[in-house]
Write a protein that holds these residues in place. Structure first.
Motif, PDB file in Angstrom:
ATOM      1  N   SER A  26       0.695 -10.497   8.904  1.00 43.85           N
ATOM      2  CA  SER A  26       0.608 -11.590   8.249  1.00 43.85           C
ATOM      3  C   SER A  26       1.561 -11.531   7.199  1.00 43.85           C
ATOM      4  O   SER A  26       1.867 -10.649   6.701  1.00 43.85           O
ATOM      5  CB  SER A  26      -0.752 -11.951   7.874  1.00 43.85           C
ATOM      6  N   GLY A  27       1.747 -12.785   6.326  1.00 50.99           N
ATOM      7  CA  GLY A  27       2.465 -12.603   5.169  1.00 50.99           C
ATOM      8  C   GLY A  27       3.826 -12.584   5.370  1.00 50.99           C
ATOM      9  O   GLY A  27       4.495 -12.616   6.588  1.00 50.99           O
ATOM     10  N   ASN A  28       4.832 -12.227   4.286  1.00 50.92           N
ATOM     11  CA  ASN A  28       6.125 -11.909   4.646  1.00 50.92           C
ATOM     12  C   ASN A  28       6.446 -10.761   5.316  1.00 50.92           C
ATOM     13  O   ASN A  28       7.681 -10.679   5.601  1.00 50.92           O
ATOM     14  CB  ASN A  28       6.669 -11.846   2.926  1.00 50.92           C
ATOM     15  N   TYR A  29       5.620  -9.420   5.177  1.00 49.72           N
ATOM     16  CA  TYR A  29       6.033  -8.731   5.910  1.00 49.72           C
ATOM     17  C   TYR A  29       5.865  -8.595   7.388  1.00 49.72           C
ATOM     18  O   TYR A  29       6.787  -8.066   8.005  1.00 49.72           O
ATOM     19  CB  TYR A  29       4.699  -7.507   5.672  1.00 49.72           C
ATOM     20  N   GLU A  57      -7.179  -3.972   5.419  1.00 54.26           N
ATOM     21  CA  GLU A  57      -7.376  -3.504   7.006  1.00 54.26           C
ATOM     22  C   GLU A  57      -6.682  -2.601   7.715  1.00 54.26           C
ATOM     23  O   GLU A  57      -7.012  -1.640   8.147  1.00 54.26           O
ATOM     24  CB  GLU A  57      -7.502  -4.857   7.560  1.00 54.26           C
ATOM     25  N   GLY A  68       4.545  -8.409  -0.139  1.00 54.78           N
ATOM     26  CA  GLY A  68       4.015  -9.987   0.108  1.00 54.78           C
ATOM     27  C   GLY A  68       3.233 -10.180   1.232  1.00 54.78           C
ATOM     28  O   GLY A  68       3.140 -11.370   1.397  1.00 54.78           O
ATOM     29  N   ASP A  69       2.476  -9.206   1.608  1.00 54.12           N
ATOM     30  CA  ASP A  69       1.596  -9.166   2.635  1.00 54.12           C
ATOM     31  C   ASP A  69       0.089  -9.837   1.926  1.00 54.12           C
ATOM     32  O   ASP A  69       0.010  -9.561   0.659  1.00 54.12           O
ATOM     33  CB  ASP A  69       1.318  -8.114   3.397  1.00 54.12           C
ATOM     34  N   SER A  70      -0.791 -10.201   2.614  1.00 55.92           N
ATOM     35  CA  SER A  70      -2.240 -10.536   2.114  1.00 55.92           C
ATOM     36  C   SER A  70      -2.981  -9.219   1.657  1.00 55.92           C
ATOM     37  O   SER A  70      -2.690  -8.261   2.502  1.00 55.92           O
ATOM     38  CB  SER A  70      -2.940 -11.570   2.721  1.00 55.92           C
ATOM     39  N   ASN A  71      -3.709  -9.258   0.703  1.00 54.13           N
ATOM     40  CA  ASN A  71      -4.503  -8.134   0.282  1.00 54.13           C
ATOM     41  C   ASN A  71      -5.330  -7.633   1.398  1.00 54.13           C
ATOM     42  O   ASN A  71      -5.561  -6.539   1.682  1.00 54.13           O
ATOM     43  CB  ASN A  71      -5.141  -8.264  -0.816  1.00 54.13           C
ATOM     44  N   GLU A  72      -5.839  -8.640   1.891  1.00 57.78           N
ATOM     45  CA  GLU A  72      -6.882  -8.411   3.228  1.00 57.78           C
ATOM     46  C   GLU A  72      -6.223  -7.808   4.225  1.00 57.78           C
ATOM     47  O   GLU A  72      -6.871  -6.757   4.765  1.00 57.78           O
ATOM     48  CB  GLU A  72      -7.559  -9.902   3.404  1.00 57.78           C
ATOM     49  N   HIS A  73      -5.219  -8.047   4.515  1.00 60.82           N
ATOM     50  CA  HIS A  73      -4.497  -7.421   5.642  1.00 60.82           C
ATOM     51  C   HIS A  73      -3.955  -5.943   5.373  1.00 60.82           C
ATOM     52  O   HIS A  73      -4.169  -5.112   6.151  1.00 60.82           O
ATOM     53  CB  HIS A  73      -3.312  -8.231   6.274  1.00 60.82           C
ATOM     54  N   HIS A  93       0.961  -2.479  -0.872  1.00 63.07           N
ATOM     55  CA  HIS A  93       0.348  -3.670  -1.526  1.00 63.07           C
ATOM     56  C   HIS A  93       1.442  -4.708  -2.140  1.00 63.07           C
ATOM     57  O   HIS A  93       1.136  -5.652  -2.816  1.00 63.07           O
ATOM     58  CB  HIS A  93      -0.538  -3.475  -2.513  1.00 63.07           C
TER      59      HIS A  93
END
Length: 219
Positions: free
Chosen positions: A23-26, A44, A36-41, A33
């Protein structure tokens, strides 16, 4: 999660995680961290990797790289620090070394060269991030010297893995980058080629550095 494993000898496991769904930019499997990815992803992905390795989540250590030549040693004192303190220590770091067991150290790379080092006699491992700036500054050599100074490692006992990175044909650079490698003493006929513009072989440049350090085993 997909991994690419390397033969680095007994007593250590060397691998690269590979991109998958994300997810996110990555847009892929991501355990850092700051992409640009979400902290949740990110959390996980880290849990998934730690579960596969059978280690505590807090024993997956990666630096915040800035293309410099700073090396940090991961010891028991580091693990006892708070996450905030650890984050500060790891900022601006491009190589980490440890002899702790059941700890996974690593670096994040795309075009840059990831180097994994293992002294099987002293049970010391290192992970190095070598972009062109770090390569010019001899980050690989600096890390090996740290292993020698702190843990009495013998380069003859160190096995090195050079991970996937940008190749010669794709890495086009300006004259100033080529000059930086030349001034740093690299064998230019070995690590550079002139096409329409200069191209640098980062993989070969770091292989040469490892050989200059006296490391006989690499792949």
């Amino acid at each position: 999660m997909k991994i690419l494993e390397y033969n680095i000898g007994t007593g250590a496991r060397a691998f690269s995680t590979m991109r998958g769904g994300g997810s996110g930019n990555y847009g892929g499997f991501n355990i850092t961290h700051y992409c640009g990815d979400s902290n949740e992803h990110v959390a996980e992905c880290r849990r998934e990797l730690c579960a596969m390795l059978g280690i505590d989540n807090g024993h997956l250590i990666l630096p915040r790289q800035t293309h410099e030549e700073k090396v940090v040693h991961i010891d028991r004192e580091f693990l006892e620090r708070s996450p905030e303190e650890q984050k500060k220590i790891l900022h601006g770091v491009d190589a980490i070394v440890t002899r702790l067991r059941r700890v996974c150290i690593g670096v994040s790379s795309a075009d840059c060269v990831p180097l994994l080092l293992c002294d099987r006699r002293q049970r010391v491992i290192a992970a190095v991030h070598a972009g062109w700036r770090g390569t010019v500054r001899r980050i690989a050599e600096i890390c090996v010297k740290e292993m020698i100074a702190r843990y009495a490692c013998n380069p003859a006992d160190i096995h090195a893995v050079i991970g996937p990175s940008i190749g010669l044909e794709a890495f086009e650079v300006g004259n100033e980058v080529c000059e930086a490698f030349s001034k740093a003493g690299f064998p230019m006929k070995q690590v550079a080629a002139l096409r329409a513009k200069w191209h640098i072989n980062l993989w070969e440049a770091n292989r040469w550095l490892l050989m200059q350090c006296g490391i006989p085993n690499w792949n």
